[in-house]
Scaffold this motif. Structure first.
Motif, short mmCIF file in Angstrom:
data_model
loop_
_atom_site.label_atom_id
_atom_site.label_comp_id
_atom_site.label_asym_id
_atom_site.label_seq_id
_atom_site.Cartn_x
_atom_site.Cartn_y
_atom_site.Cartn_z
N ASP A 35 0.87 -1.18 0.00
CA ASP A 35 0.00 0.00 0.00
C ASP A 35 0.91 1.22 0.00
O ASP A 35 1.15 1.82 1.02
CB ASP A 35 -0.87 -0.04 1.25
CG ASP A 35 -1.89 1.08 1.28
OD1 ASP A 35 -2.03 1.79 0.26
OD2 ASP A 35 -2.54 1.24 2.33
N LEU A 36 1.39 1.56 -1.17
CA LEU A 36 2.45 2.57 -1.24
C LEU A 36 2.00 3.97 -0.88
O LEU A 36 0.81 4.26 -0.88
CB LEU A 36 3.12 2.56 -2.60
CG LEU A 36 2.41 3.19 -3.80
CD1 LEU A 36 3.37 3.26 -4.96
CD2 LEU A 36 1.19 2.40 -4.17
N ALA A 56 -3.88 12.06 -11.37
CA ALA A 56 -4.99 13.00 -11.43
C ALA A 56 -6.22 12.46 -10.74
O ALA A 56 -6.45 11.25 -10.70
CB ALA A 56 -5.31 13.30 -12.89
N SER A 74 3.05 18.01 -6.45
CA SER A 74 1.97 17.11 -6.84
C SER A 74 1.15 16.66 -5.64
O SER A 74 -0.08 16.67 -5.69
CB SER A 74 2.52 15.86 -7.52
OG SER A 74 3.62 16.20 -8.32
N THR A 75 1.84 16.29 -4.59
CA THR A 75 1.11 15.77 -3.45
C THR A 75 0.32 16.89 -2.78
O THR A 75 -0.83 16.69 -2.38
CB THR A 75 2.08 15.12 -2.45
OG1 THR A 75 3.12 16.03 -2.13
CG2 THR A 75 2.72 13.89 -3.07
N ILE A 81 -2.74 17.46 -4.83
CA ILE A 81 -3.76 16.44 -4.58
C ILE A 81 -4.53 16.78 -3.32
O ILE A 81 -5.77 16.74 -3.28
CB ILE A 81 -3.10 15.05 -4.41
CG1 ILE A 81 -2.41 14.62 -5.70
CG2 ILE A 81 -4.12 14.03 -3.95
CD1 ILE A 81 -3.32 14.04 -6.73
N GLN A 141 -6.95 19.47 -3.93
CA GLN A 141 -8.11 19.00 -4.71
C GLN A 141 -9.11 18.30 -3.81
O GLN A 141 -10.33 18.48 -3.96
CB GLN A 141 -7.64 18.02 -5.79
CG GLN A 141 -7.22 18.69 -7.07
CD GLN A 141 -7.10 17.66 -8.18
OE1 GLN A 141 -6.07 17.01 -8.30
NE2 GLN A 141 -8.14 17.50 -8.98
N LEU A 142 -8.61 17.48 -2.91
CA LEU A 142 -9.50 16.77 -2.01
C LEU A 142 -10.30 17.77 -1.17
O LEU A 142 -11.52 17.64 -1.02
CB LEU A 142 -8.70 15.84 -1.09
CG LEU A 142 -8.01 14.66 -1.78
CD1 LEU A 142 -7.24 13.83 -0.75
CD2 LEU A 142 -9.04 13.78 -2.50
N ASP A 188 2.15 12.26 4.18
CA ASP A 188 2.41 11.52 2.94
C ASP A 188 1.49 10.30 2.96
O ASP A 188 1.91 9.20 3.29
CB ASP A 188 3.88 11.11 2.92
CG ASP A 188 4.28 10.44 1.63
OD1 ASP A 188 3.46 10.43 0.68
OD2 ASP A 188 5.39 9.91 1.56
N LEU A 189 0.25 10.54 2.58
CA LEU A 189 -0.74 9.49 2.78
C LEU A 189 -0.55 8.27 1.88
O LEU A 189 0.14 8.32 0.88
CB LEU A 189 -2.15 10.05 2.62
CG LEU A 189 -2.70 10.29 1.22
CD1 LEU A 189 -4.18 10.57 1.32
CD2 LEU A 189 -1.99 11.47 0.57
N ARG A 190 -1.14 7.17 2.29
CA ARG A 190 -1.04 5.95 1.52
C ARG A 190 -2.11 5.90 0.46
O ARG A 190 -3.17 6.51 0.59
CB ARG A 190 -1.16 4.74 2.46
CG ARG A 190 -0.02 4.73 3.43
CD ARG A 190 0.05 3.50 4.27
NE ARG A 190 1.12 3.68 5.25
CZ ARG A 190 1.32 2.90 6.29
NH1 ARG A 190 0.53 1.85 6.47
NH2 ARG A 190 2.30 3.13 7.13
N LEU A 191 -1.79 5.13 -0.55
CA LEU A 191 -2.70 5.02 -1.68
C LEU A 191 -4.09 4.60 -1.25
O LEU A 191 -5.09 5.14 -1.72
CB LEU A 191 -2.13 4.02 -2.70
CG LEU A 191 -2.88 3.87 -4.00
CD1 LEU A 191 -3.15 5.20 -4.64
CD2 LEU A 191 -2.11 2.97 -4.94
N LEU A 235 -5.94 7.53 0.08
CA LEU A 235 -6.30 8.46 -0.99
C LEU A 235 -7.51 7.95 -1.76
O LEU A 235 -8.46 8.69 -2.00
CB LEU A 235 -5.10 8.62 -1.94
CG LEU A 235 -5.34 9.49 -3.16
CD1 LEU A 235 -5.83 10.87 -2.76
CD2 LEU A 235 -4.08 9.59 -4.00
N LEU A 290 -9.05 8.08 -9.12
CA LEU A 290 -7.64 8.34 -9.28
C LEU A 290 -7.20 7.81 -10.64
O LEU A 290 -7.56 6.71 -11.03
CB LEU A 290 -6.88 7.62 -8.17
CG LEU A 290 -5.45 8.06 -7.94
CD1 LEU A 290 -5.41 9.52 -7.51
CD2 LEU A 290 -4.80 7.19 -6.89
#
Lengths: 100, 100
Positions: free
Chosen positions: A46-47, A64, B4-5, B8, B11-12, B46-49, B52, B63
């Motif tokens: 879970d990167l 995106a 980028s992060t 994101i 955007q959230l 630095d959240l995990r996928l 997100l 995503l």
DNA sequence: TTAATTGATATGTCATAACGCATCAAAATG
DNA sequence: CATTTTGATGCGTTATGACATATCAATTAA
């Protein structure tokens, strides 16, 4: 690991392969250890967002967030291509896609 | 946290606000604690996928990894809208945007 | 056949995301 | 005014991503 995340992992792998990069080459570009890339592509990690972005960038991809209602429109633009932006060797090219 | 992060995260936050949800409401929908959502939106995590994706889904967002060369095309489709898909209250609506 | 490359795995360490829970000041609501 | 809601923080704990490094079987050159 759920669907979306698995899917992301697949996309990364496909993109890397389409660019003709080995995991070690990608590792060098993205600054992420090869061992970790392997785990990521196989989908059992879970990167973190930073890792995802680092790898994506190295693959000429941008992350995106697409509003659901625009997803199909976006797909029709991006199409089935997986970013054949710049192959190192000319690479086959006959994308008579069954893939993607 | 890089560009980028950070983006994101923004955007959230925008999407949540556009849907008229409080962090606590989003928390309930996404299954992520409000305290964590706060940290995420403020961009110092630095959240995990998985996180997100969970939050994105709750906001009707998907995503996607977009090949660089298609980014502008995609942007022109998605436009400046941040997913006003379904506001709870009708909500102002006059997006005489200075924002976004 | 021998040597290099590739992807997958293992180990151990460290950093930190994610959690529950509590609190607080400011803003919104009554 | 008093009350509620909201976003932001803090703390202690646990889970795990990320790292370096090494190895290995299978593939692909040489």
């Amino acid at each position: 690991m759920n669907y979306s995340t698995q899917y992301i992992a697949q996309q990364l792998k496909k993109s890397r392969e389409n660019m003709g990069l080995s995991q070690r080459e990608l590792s060098a570009r993205a600054g992420v250890p090869q061992s970790h890339i392997s785990k990521i592509e196989s989908g059992n990690v879970d990167l973190r967002l930073s890792s995802l972005v680092a790898i994506a960038r190295a693959l000429e991809l941008e992350l995106a967030l697409i509003p659901r209602k625009y997803v199909s429109a976006v797909n029709s633009i991006v199409g089935s291509a997986g970013s054949e932006t710049s192959g190192q060797p000319p690479r086959p090219a006959y994308n008579l896609d069954g893939e993607e």
